[in-house]
Write a protein that holds these residues in place. Structure first.
Motif, PDB file in Angstrom:
ATOM      1  N   GLU A   3       0.830  -1.209   0.000  1.00  0.00           N
ATOM      2  CA  GLU A   3       0.000   0.000   0.000  1.00  0.00           C
ATOM      3  C   GLU A   3       0.861   1.254   0.000  1.00  0.00           C
ATOM      4  OE1 GLU A   3      -3.206   2.511  -0.068  1.00  0.00           O
ATOM      5  OE2 GLU A   3      -3.097   0.353  -0.462  1.00  0.00           O
ATOM      6  N   GLN A   4       1.972   1.218   0.729  1.00  0.00           N
ATOM      7  CA  GLN A   4       2.852   2.380   0.791  1.00  0.00           C
ATOM      8  C   GLN A   4       3.420   2.718  -0.591  1.00  0.00           C
ATOM      9  OE1 GLN A   4       6.054   1.897   3.586  1.00  0.00           O
ATOM     10  NE2 GLN A   4       6.770   4.002   3.378  1.00  0.00           N
ATOM     11  N   GLU A   5       3.771   1.691  -1.357  1.00  0.00           N
ATOM     12  CA  GLU A   5       4.291   1.917  -2.697  1.00  0.00           C
ATOM     13  C   GLU A   5       3.201   2.452  -3.621  1.00  0.00           C
ATOM     14  OE1 GLU A   5       6.189  -1.535  -4.202  1.00  0.00           O
ATOM     15  OE2 GLU A   5       7.675  -1.635  -2.588  1.00  0.00           O
ATOM     16  N   VAL A   6       1.988   1.938  -3.455  1.00  0.00           N
ATOM     17  CA  VAL A   6       0.870   2.423  -4.269  1.00  0.00           C
ATOM     18  C   VAL A   6       0.650   3.914  -4.021  1.00  0.00           C
ATOM     19  CG1 VAL A   6      -1.619   2.266  -4.652  1.00  0.00           C
ATOM     20  CG2 VAL A   6      -0.266   0.178  -4.367  1.00  0.00           C
ATOM     21  N   GLN A   7       0.666   4.313  -2.769  1.00  0.00           N
ATOM     22  CA  GLN A   7       0.468   5.718  -2.426  1.00  0.00           C
ATOM     23  C   GLN A   7       1.605   6.585  -2.958  1.00  0.00           C
ATOM     24  OE1 GLN A   7      -2.294   7.023  -1.161  1.00  0.00           O
ATOM     25  NE2 GLN A   7      -3.138   4.947  -1.188  1.00  0.00           N
ATOM     26  N   PHE A   8       2.825   6.054  -2.910  1.00  0.00           N
ATOM     27  CA  PHE A   8       3.966   6.824  -3.408  1.00  0.00           C
ATOM     28  C   PHE A   8       3.854   7.039  -4.915  1.00  0.00           C
ATOM     29  CE2 PHE A   8       8.336   7.163  -5.053  1.00  0.00           C
ATOM     30  CZ  PHE A   8       8.776   8.261  -4.318  1.00  0.00           C
ATOM     31  N   ARG A   9       3.464   6.001  -5.642  1.00  0.00           N
ATOM     32  CA  ARG A   9       3.309   6.143  -7.086  1.00  0.00           C
ATOM     33  C   ARG A   9       2.184   7.123  -7.439  1.00  0.00           C
ATOM     34  NH1 ARG A   9       6.369   2.445  -9.859  1.00  0.00           N
ATOM     35  NH2 ARG A   9       7.212   0.726  -8.608  1.00  0.00           N
ATOM     36  N   LYS A  10       1.124   7.123  -6.649  1.00  0.00           N
ATOM     37  CA  LYS A  10       0.053   8.105  -6.867  1.00  0.00           C
ATOM     38  C   LYS A  10       0.578   9.510  -6.637  1.00  0.00           C
ATOM     39  CE  LYS A  10      -3.940   5.189  -5.735  1.00  0.00           C
ATOM     40  NZ  LYS A  10      -5.077   4.973  -4.791  1.00  0.00           N
ATOM     41  N   ARG A  11       1.461   9.645  -5.635  1.00  0.00           N
ATOM     42  CA  ARG A  11       2.072  10.946  -5.354  1.00  0.00           C
ATOM     43  C   ARG A  11       2.917  11.420  -6.542  1.00  0.00           C
ATOM     44  NH1 ARG A  11       2.022  15.936  -3.569  1.00  0.00           N
ATOM     45  NH2 ARG A  11       3.993  16.651  -2.674  1.00  0.00           N
ATOM     46  N   TYR A  21       0.495  20.830 -15.892  1.00  0.00           N
ATOM     47  CA  TYR A  21      -0.592  21.785 -16.081  1.00  0.00           C
ATOM     48  C   TYR A  21      -0.243  23.198 -15.624  1.00  0.00           C
ATOM     49  CZ  TYR A  21      -3.678  17.963 -17.362  1.00  0.00           C
ATOM     50  OH  TYR A  21      -4.250  16.894 -18.008  1.00  0.00           O
ATOM     51  N   ARG A  22       0.614  23.316 -14.621  1.00  0.00           N
ATOM     52  CA  ARG A  22       0.990  24.654 -14.163  1.00  0.00           C
ATOM     53  C   ARG A  22       2.264  25.162 -14.827  1.00  0.00           C
ATOM     54  NH1 ARG A  22       0.880  25.013  -7.765  1.00  0.00           N
ATOM     55  NH2 ARG A  22       1.268  27.190  -8.346  1.00  0.00           N
ATOM     56  N   GLU A  23       2.934  24.264 -15.574  1.00  0.00           N
ATOM     57  CA  GLU A  23       4.167  24.593 -16.300  1.00  0.00           C
ATOM     58  C   GLU A  23       5.231  25.172 -15.379  1.00  0.00           C
ATOM     59  OE1 GLU A  23       3.188  26.984 -19.683  1.00  0.00           O
ATOM     60  OE2 GLU A  23       2.328  25.292 -20.767  1.00  0.00           O
ATOM     61  N   ILE A  24       5.450  24.495 -14.250  1.00  0.00           N
ATOM     62  CA  ILE A  24       6.476  24.893 -13.293  1.00  0.00           C
ATOM     63  C   ILE A  24       7.225  23.643 -12.824  1.00  0.00           C
ATOM     64  CG2 ILE A  24       5.242  26.933 -12.445  1.00  0.00           C
ATOM     65  CD1 ILE A  24       4.345  25.205 -10.041  1.00  0.00           C
ATOM     66  N   PRO A  25       8.474  23.796 -12.386  1.00  0.00           N
ATOM     67  CA  PRO A  25       9.159  22.633 -11.803  1.00  0.00           C
ATOM     68  C   PRO A  25       8.563  22.302 -10.443  1.00  0.00           C
ATOM     69  CG  PRO A  25      10.534  24.594 -11.618  1.00  0.00           C
ATOM     70  CD  PRO A  25       9.344  24.982 -12.457  1.00  0.00           C
ATOM     71  N   VAL A  26       8.395  21.029 -10.172  1.00  0.00           N
ATOM     72  CA  VAL A  26       7.835  20.566  -8.898  1.00  0.00           C
ATOM     73  C   VAL A  26       8.810  19.549  -8.300  1.00  0.00           C
ATOM     74  CG1 VAL A  26       5.883  19.423  -7.778  1.00  0.00           C
ATOM     75  CG2 VAL A  26       5.487  20.932  -9.722  1.00  0.00           C
ATOM     76  N   PHE A  27       8.977  19.603  -6.976  1.00  0.00           N
ATOM     77  CA  PHE A  27       9.994  18.787  -6.330  1.00  0.00           C
ATOM     78  C   PHE A  27       9.403  17.852  -5.278  1.00  0.00           C
ATOM     79  CE2 PHE A  27      11.773  22.859  -7.576  1.00  0.00           C
ATOM     80  CZ  PHE A  27      12.918  22.496  -8.273  1.00  0.00           C
ATOM     81  N   THR A  28      10.048  16.703  -5.119  1.00  0.00           N
ATOM     82  CA  THR A  28       9.751  15.821  -3.997  1.00  0.00           C
ATOM     83  C   THR A  28      10.597  16.269  -2.800  1.00  0.00           C
ATOM     84  OG1 THR A  28      11.572  14.288  -4.511  1.00  0.00           O
ATOM     85  CG2 THR A  28       9.445  13.876  -5.580  1.00  0.00           C
ATOM     86  N   ASP A  29      10.435  15.586  -1.676  1.00  0.00           N
ATOM     87  CA  ASP A  29      11.400  15.695  -0.590  1.00  0.00           C
ATOM     88  C   ASP A  29      12.569  14.775  -0.932  1.00  0.00           C
ATOM     89  OD1 ASP A  29      10.004  17.553   0.910  1.00  0.00           O
ATOM     90  OD2 ASP A  29       8.985  16.055   2.143  1.00  0.00           O
ATOM     91  N   PHE A  30      13.504  14.613  -0.009  1.00  0.00           N
ATOM     92  CA  PHE A  30      14.601  13.677  -0.238  1.00  0.00           C
ATOM     93  C   PHE A  30      14.055  12.251  -0.251  1.00  0.00           C
ATOM     94  CE2 PHE A  30      17.059  17.312   1.223  1.00  0.00           C
ATOM     95  CZ  PHE A  30      18.163  17.270   0.382  1.00  0.00           C
ATOM     96  N   LEU A  31      14.524  11.470  -1.208  1.00  0.00           N
ATOM     97  CA  LEU A  31      14.043  10.108  -1.400  1.00  0.00           C
ATOM     98  C   LEU A  31      15.136   9.099  -1.060  1.00  0.00           C
ATOM     99  CD1 LEU A  31      12.343  10.672  -4.878  1.00  0.00           C
ATOM    100  CD2 LEU A  31      11.297  10.875  -2.613  1.00  0.00           C
ATOM    101  N   LEU A  33      16.671   4.989  -1.357  1.00  0.00           N
ATOM    102  CA  LEU A  33      16.974   4.169  -2.524  1.00  0.00           C
ATOM    103  C   LEU A  33      15.735   3.480  -3.099  1.00  0.00           C
ATOM    104  CD1 LEU A  33      20.347   2.560  -1.379  1.00  0.00           C
ATOM    105  CD2 LEU A  33      20.027   4.175  -3.261  1.00  0.00           C
ATOM    106  N   ASN A  34      14.855   2.985  -2.239  1.00  0.00           N
ATOM    107  CA  ASN A  34      13.634   2.330  -2.729  1.00  0.00           C
ATOM    108  C   ASN A  34      12.762   3.313  -3.492  1.00  0.00           C
ATOM    109  OD1 ASN A  34      13.833  -0.423  -1.878  1.00  0.00           O
ATOM    110  ND2 ASN A  34      13.539   0.244   0.227  1.00  0.00           N
ATOM    111  N   GLU A  35      12.616   4.511  -2.948  1.00  0.00           N
ATOM    112  CA  GLU A  35      11.781   5.528  -3.608  1.00  0.00           C
ATOM    113  C   GLU A  35      12.417   5.997  -4.913  1.00  0.00           C
ATOM    114  OE1 GLU A  35       9.778   7.448   0.431  1.00  0.00           O
ATOM    115  OE2 GLU A  35      11.777   8.071  -0.212  1.00  0.00           O
ATOM    116  N   LEU A  36      13.742   6.150  -4.922  1.00  0.00           N
ATOM    117  CA  LEU A  36      14.420   6.544  -6.158  1.00  0.00           C
ATOM    118  C   LEU A  36      14.261   5.473  -7.232  1.00  0.00           C
ATOM    119  CD1 LEU A  36      17.663   8.155  -4.712  1.00  0.00           C
ATOM    120  CD2 LEU A  36      15.925   9.321  -6.089  1.00  0.00           C
ATOM    121  N   HIS A  37      14.270   4.229  -6.806  1.00  0.00           N
ATOM    122  CA  HIS A  37      14.049   3.138  -7.766  1.00  0.00           C
ATOM    123  C   HIS A  37      12.672   3.285  -8.419  1.00  0.00           C
ATOM    124  CE1 HIS A  37      13.728  -0.835  -9.538  1.00  0.00           C
ATOM    125  NE2 HIS A  37      12.629  -1.054  -8.835  1.00  0.00           N
ATOM    126  N   MET A  38      11.657   3.621  -7.632  1.00  0.00           N
ATOM    127  CA  MET A  38      10.313   3.804  -8.194  1.00  0.00           C
ATOM    128  C   MET A  38      10.262   5.027  -9.094  1.00  0.00           C
ATOM    129  SD  MET A  38       7.651   2.654  -5.168  1.00  0.00           S
ATOM    130  CE  MET A  38       8.550   3.245  -3.730  1.00  0.00           C
TER     131      MET A  38
END
Length: 260
Positions: A3-11, A21-31, A33-38
């Motif tokens: 479920e955690q991975e599903v939520q991350f992919r939705k994010r 849609y807003r034509e701007i750069p958008v950033f995650t927080d620090f990720l 290794l598992n999150e970077l792999h996704m």
């Protein structure tokens, strides 16, 4: 899929849509290794964005992902990534006030002190120890908070400063390891780098704890190429330099650079 991975992919989908849609750069927080792999397995071309990652310095392990709308990525050219200065990343240096009376502090000591302040791990990048100082990469929004609230690590009184000159940022340090392996498959190379047996490495690979260039690899026989960077959770990481030749017994003579 968890479920955690599903939520991350939705994010990731939400961030991609916002950038598009807003034509701007958008950033995650620090990720991690598992999150970077996704992130690396995410298909940005389906969402009209380009994805770049950066952690504040060369070959950082924890990184922030930037979602760039195609209109913006074209401004940088097809082969150029987003300017590093545009990422919301800062670096602070933590030094003891008195070297004479300071303790020998570890990565765990610094991280524990930061988490104790109530900071979420996702707001912090790598912590690099160099010459009794710690370089902490953090989200730009955390910079002022850290400057005002870090006064002590364990029993050592410390001072905090901002690193602004790129030349002052920590550079990777390596231990060069030479050896011979039957082949340059992943399990053999990990065993060489961490002075262990191939059989003891199998569980790490099959358990999803080994990453090659930021992507999870679960095949023991995955062949490495020169310049590949291998990260093993709980052990560290190394760069495969290449093969110098073969021995009379047909074994491969190789060199790796282990990060220290």
């Amino acid at each position: 899929m968890k479920e955690q991975e599903v939520q991350f992919r939705k994010r990731l989908q939400d961030l991609a849509r916002t950038a598009y849609y807003r034509e701007i750069p958008v950033f995650t927080d620090f990720l991690d290794l598992n999150e970077l792999h996704m992130v690396h397995s995410f298909r940005p071309e389906e969402t009209g964005v380009t994805i770049c990652t950066f952690g504040g310095y060369e070959e950082a392990e924890r990184q922030i992902a930037a979602f760039l709308p195609d209109a913006l990525s074209y401004d940088y050219g097809e082969n150029e990534e987003m300017p590093l200065s545009m990422y919301p990343i800062r670096c602070i240096r933590i030094s003891s006030l008195s070297k004479k009376f300071s303790e020998t502090l570890t990565h765990r000591d610094y991280l524990g002190a930061l988490i104790h302040l109530g900071i979420e791990r996702s707001r912090l990048g790598d912590i690099v120890i160099k010459d009794q100082d710690a370089y902490v990469f953090c989200h730009a929004q955390m910079e002022e908070f850290l400057l005002q609230n870090i006064t002590r690590i364990r029993h050592t009184t410390v001072k905090v400063s901002v690193v602004t000159d790129p030349a002052d940022l920590p550079k990777p340090r390596f231990q060069e390891i030479h050896g011979t392996v039957s082949s340059v498959r992943l399990d053999a190379m990990i065993a060489l780098a961490f002075s262990s047996s191939r059989s003891s490495m199998l569980g790490l690979i099959e358990g999803g704890k080994v990453f090659v260039n930021g992507k999870m690899v679960v095949s023991n026989g995955h062949p490495l190429k020169p310049e590949d960077i291998v990260s093993v959770r709980g052990y560290g990481k190394f760069r495969y330099d290449g093969m110098a030749g073969t021995t009379k017994k047909g074994r491969c003579s190789v060199t790796v650079q282990k990060y220290i």
